[in-house]
Design an enzyme around this catalytic site. Structure first.
Site, mmCIF file in Angstrom:
data_model
loop_
_atom_site.group_PDB
_atom_site.id
_atom_site.type_symbol
_atom_site.label_atom_id
_atom_site.label_comp_id
_atom_site.label_asym_id
_atom_site.label_seq_id
_atom_site.Cartn_x
_atom_site.Cartn_y
_atom_site.Cartn_z
ATOM 1 N N ALA A 149 2.653 -36.603 39.221
ATOM 2 C CA ALA A 149 3.403 -36.764 40.475
ATOM 3 C C ALA A 149 3.364 -38.224 40.923
ATOM 4 O O ALA A 149 4.367 -38.775 41.385
ATOM 5 C CB ALA A 149 2.815 -35.866 41.559
ATOM 6 N N ASN A 209 -12.235 -35.917 46.457
ATOM 7 C CA ASN A 209 -12.793 -36.954 45.585
ATOM 8 C C ASN A 209 -13.747 -37.892 46.325
ATOM 9 O O ASN A 209 -14.135 -38.935 45.791
ATOM 10 C CB ASN A 209 -11.674 -37.792 44.964
ATOM 11 N N ARG A 240 -8.976 -46.659 43.717
ATOM 12 C CA ARG A 240 -9.874 -45.658 44.286
ATOM 13 C C ARG A 240 -11.338 -46.113 44.220
ATOM 14 O O ARG A 240 -12.164 -45.637 45.005
ATOM 15 C CB ARG A 240 -9.679 -44.308 43.594
ATOM 16 N N GLU A 286 -15.678 -38.200 39.985
ATOM 17 C CA GLU A 286 -14.547 -37.985 40.898
ATOM 18 C C GLU A 286 -14.880 -36.961 41.976
ATOM 19 O O GLU A 286 -13.995 -36.396 42.621
ATOM 20 C CB GLU A 286 -13.317 -37.571 40.089
ATOM 21 N N ARG A 330 -11.412 -38.428 33.597
ATOM 22 C CA ARG A 330 -12.049 -39.270 34.617
ATOM 23 C C ARG A 330 -13.531 -38.951 34.832
ATOM 24 O O ARG A 330 -14.308 -39.809 35.203
ATOM 25 C CB ARG A 330 -11.320 -39.099 35.958
ATOM 26 N N HIS A 359 -7.780 -33.651 37.474
ATOM 27 C CA HIS A 359 -9.030 -33.167 38.074
ATOM 28 C C HIS A 359 -9.101 -31.659 37.826
ATOM 29 O O HIS A 359 -8.063 -30.991 37.769
ATOM 30 C CB HIS A 359 -9.057 -33.395 39.598
ATOM 31 N N CYS A 381 -6.998 -30.894 47.369
ATOM 32 C CA CYS A 381 -7.344 -32.321 47.256
ATOM 33 C C CYS A 381 -7.669 -32.906 48.617
ATOM 34 O O CYS A 381 -8.454 -33.840 48.734
ATOM 35 C CB CYS A 381 -6.168 -33.122 46.711
HETATM 36 N N1 LIG Z 1 -6.978 -33.476 42.697
HETATM 37 C C1 LIG Z 1 -7.610 -34.058 43.677
HETATM 38 N N2 LIG Z 1 -8.710 -33.614 44.101
HETATM 39 N N3 LIG Z 1 -7.123 -35.190 44.227
HETATM 40 C C2 LIG Z 1 -5.836 -35.727 44.071
HETATM 41 C C3 LIG Z 1 -5.916 -37.213 44.059
HETATM 42 C C4 LIG Z 1 -4.567 -37.846 43.908
HETATM 43 C C5 LIG Z 1 -4.677 -39.328 43.693
HETATM 44 N N4 LIG Z 1 -3.352 -39.943 43.714
HETATM 45 C C6 LIG Z 1 -3.206 -41.240 43.836
HETATM 46 O O1 LIG Z 1 -4.133 -42.016 43.976
HETATM 47 C C7 LIG Z 1 -1.768 -41.773 43.770
HETATM 48 C C8 LIG Z 1 -1.569 -43.046 44.528
HETATM 49 C C9 LIG Z 1 -0.245 -43.686 44.210
HETATM 50 O O2 LIG Z 1 0.215 -43.620 43.074
HETATM 51 O O3 LIG Z 1 0.363 -44.290 45.135
HETATM 52 C C10 LIG Z 1 -5.379 -39.630 42.367
HETATM 53 O O4 LIG Z 1 -4.709 -39.613 41.336
HETATM 54 O O5 LIG Z 1 -6.602 -39.859 42.376
#
Ligand SMILES: N=C(N)NCCC[C@H](NC(=O)CCC(=O)O)C(=O)O
EC number: 3.5.3.23
Length: 447
Positions: free
Chosen positions: A27, A110, A138, A174, A214, A250, A371
């Site tokens: 996404a 996370n 992150r 994570e 990760r 994740h 999340c």
């Molecule tokens: N599944 C869990 N628990 N968390 C989802 C985290 C989404 C986060 N997206 C981002 O960091 C995208 C930021 C950007 O592309 O602008 C990540 O990939 O780490």
């Protein structure tokens, strides 16, 4: 059931935008450069928190981090006034400024791994901040996350805080997104399940080839040690590398637990039958029944699971003994997935209610309901020791909505991030927020 599971949700920050920063999170890649709406994003999150609080669930709030992250830019040699630092960083690399402006701290699954007091030898709730070192944008979260968690759960008598593991790939961590717990009552001993994507020390032949794993086993082992867990009540499972290569970055994108139920996709784990058997045996030793709900690939494909995030749901225990599944709107929009969920609800099994939330702003960066929340199982005394203004209530909901309306823009793209006015807006907003949440000076700019 005694004790409770409090869900602490991350409030979306004012610089929320789509930067395509997370390779392996489809996404994030797909929506790079789309126009984001930080105000709507924050309000969608607040609505979920309020709705769950209204349904009687303990609901907390964790504040966003300060972005753009000027201190990292300064450490990287950009000098002068704040305005000059921003201008120089933007001129050097808009992508760098974007990375250091991500509102990714909203995904607090996370933020840390949390072990309830009933499982830890010293009888305290343990938190280990996640180092998130797989992604540059992150990895800078750990320090502020630590300050926020210490301010929210501040009584040493009840809460033990561990800093993030060293920032090296071998210790990639994570947080709670790769951690589940099976239990009876929340304040009684349970079985903790750590899911990792690779070993960390040695390179195995059963690792993803397309996208990064990760979480490492080395990190999960370290956390179990820090949290003083009993190995008789701890299980380590490898995530299926094929799932990671399909976009399951994740484990919470492919499984979720609550009470004695593990809702998961058949392709979630390596050697699933053996892993589930170990959980079953360890639960049986606590006189607990294990109820896995395994979704076959023939009913919901891995690709549909990633596209709709049905497993990135919150599975919550209701007072009538049944469970409710909180899913994103994307799961309802998909005919096959919605048919599966409706059948699950009507099957006479543990889940008899599905609640749907529109979290589209977060979803477009790969962040669903699960999340956005950090689960913290607490007994009564521990819940009473939580910073009270961090808990959702009618008055906090009203104050926070007004705060969002006052300070948030309704349009954000990478090109907006060098605007020095934005930094002023962010700092003004966060300074006010620490008052609303009664957290004290948690941000470096306040010290
Ligand atoms: N599944 C869990 N628990 N968390 C989802 C985290 C989404 C986060 N997206 C981002 O960091 C995208 C930021 C950007 O592309 O602008 C990540 O990939 O780490």
């Amino acid at each position: 059931m005694s004790g409770c599971e409090a869900n602490f949700d991350g409030l979306v920050g004012p610089t929320h935008h789509y930067a395509g920063l997370s390779f392996g999170n489809e996404a994030s890649t797909k929506n790079q450069n789309a126009v984001a709406n930080p105000r709507l994003a924050a309000k969608q999150g607040l609505l979920k928190m309020k709705a769950l609080a209204d349904l009687g669930f303990a609901q907390g709030i964790l504040p966003p981090h300060e972005r753009p992250h000027l201190s990292t830019l300064r450490k990287m040699g950009f000098g002068g006034s704040d305005r000059e630092v921003l201008t120089k960083a933007q001129a050097y690399s808009p992508r760098l400024l974007s990375s250091l402006s991500s509102a990714s701290s909203m995904w607090v699954a996370n933020a840390a791994t949390v072990s309830p007091s009933a499982d830890s030898a010293d009888g305290r709730v343990h938190f280990t901040v996640a180092n998130l070192n797989n992604k540059f944008h992150r990895a800078i979260e750990a320090e502020t996350t630590s300050a926020i968690l210490r301010a929210t759960f501040h009584a040493d008598k009840y809460f033990a805080h561990h800093d993030a593991l060293p920032q090296v790939a071998a210790l990639g961590d994570e947080g709670a997104a790769n951690h589940n717990r099976l239990c009876g009552a929340y304040d009684k001993p349970g079985v903790q399940v750590f899911v990792y994507g690779r070993d960390g020390l040695v390179t195995g032949d059963n690792e993803p080839v397309r996208y990064p794993a990760r979480q490492t086993r080395l990190a999960s082992d370290a956390i179990a040690r820090l949290h003083q867990l009993d190995e008789k009540r701890t299980v380590f499972i490898q995530q299926n590398p094929h799932a990671i290569d399909s976009g399951v970055f994740h484990n919470d994108v492919i499984s979720v637990s609550n009470g004695n139920v593990l809702f998961h996709h058949e392709q979630a784990f390596v050697n699933s039958a053996k892993a589930l058997d170990e959980i079953r045996r360890k639960m049986a030793a606590l006189e607990l029944d294990f109820q896995p709900i395994e979704v076959p690939q023939s009913k919901v494909s891995l690709d549909d699971a990633v596209a709709t995030y049905l497993f990135n749901s919150q599975l919550l225990s209701k007072t009538d003994g049944k469970m409710m599944l909180v899913v994103p709107e994307e799961s309802r929009q998909h005919i096959g997935v919605w048919a599966y969920l409706s059948a699950l609800r009507d099957s006479g099994g543990p889940v008899d209610q599905i609640e749907v939330f529109d979290l589209r702003e977060s979803m477009r960066n790969g962040g669903g309901p699960a999340c956005l929340r950090l689960r913290v199982a607490l007994n009564r005394n521990e819940l009473n020791a939580v910073n009270v203004a961090s808990l959702m209530s009618d008055s906090q909901f009203t104050r926070l909505n007004t705060w969002v309306d006052t300070h948030y823009r309704d349009r954000m793209q990478a090109k907006d991030l060098a605007d020095p006015q934005l930094l002023t807006e962010v700092r003004t907003a966060l300074d006010e927020l620490t008052n609303i949440l009664g957290l004290g000076a948690i941000y470096p700019f306040q010290r």
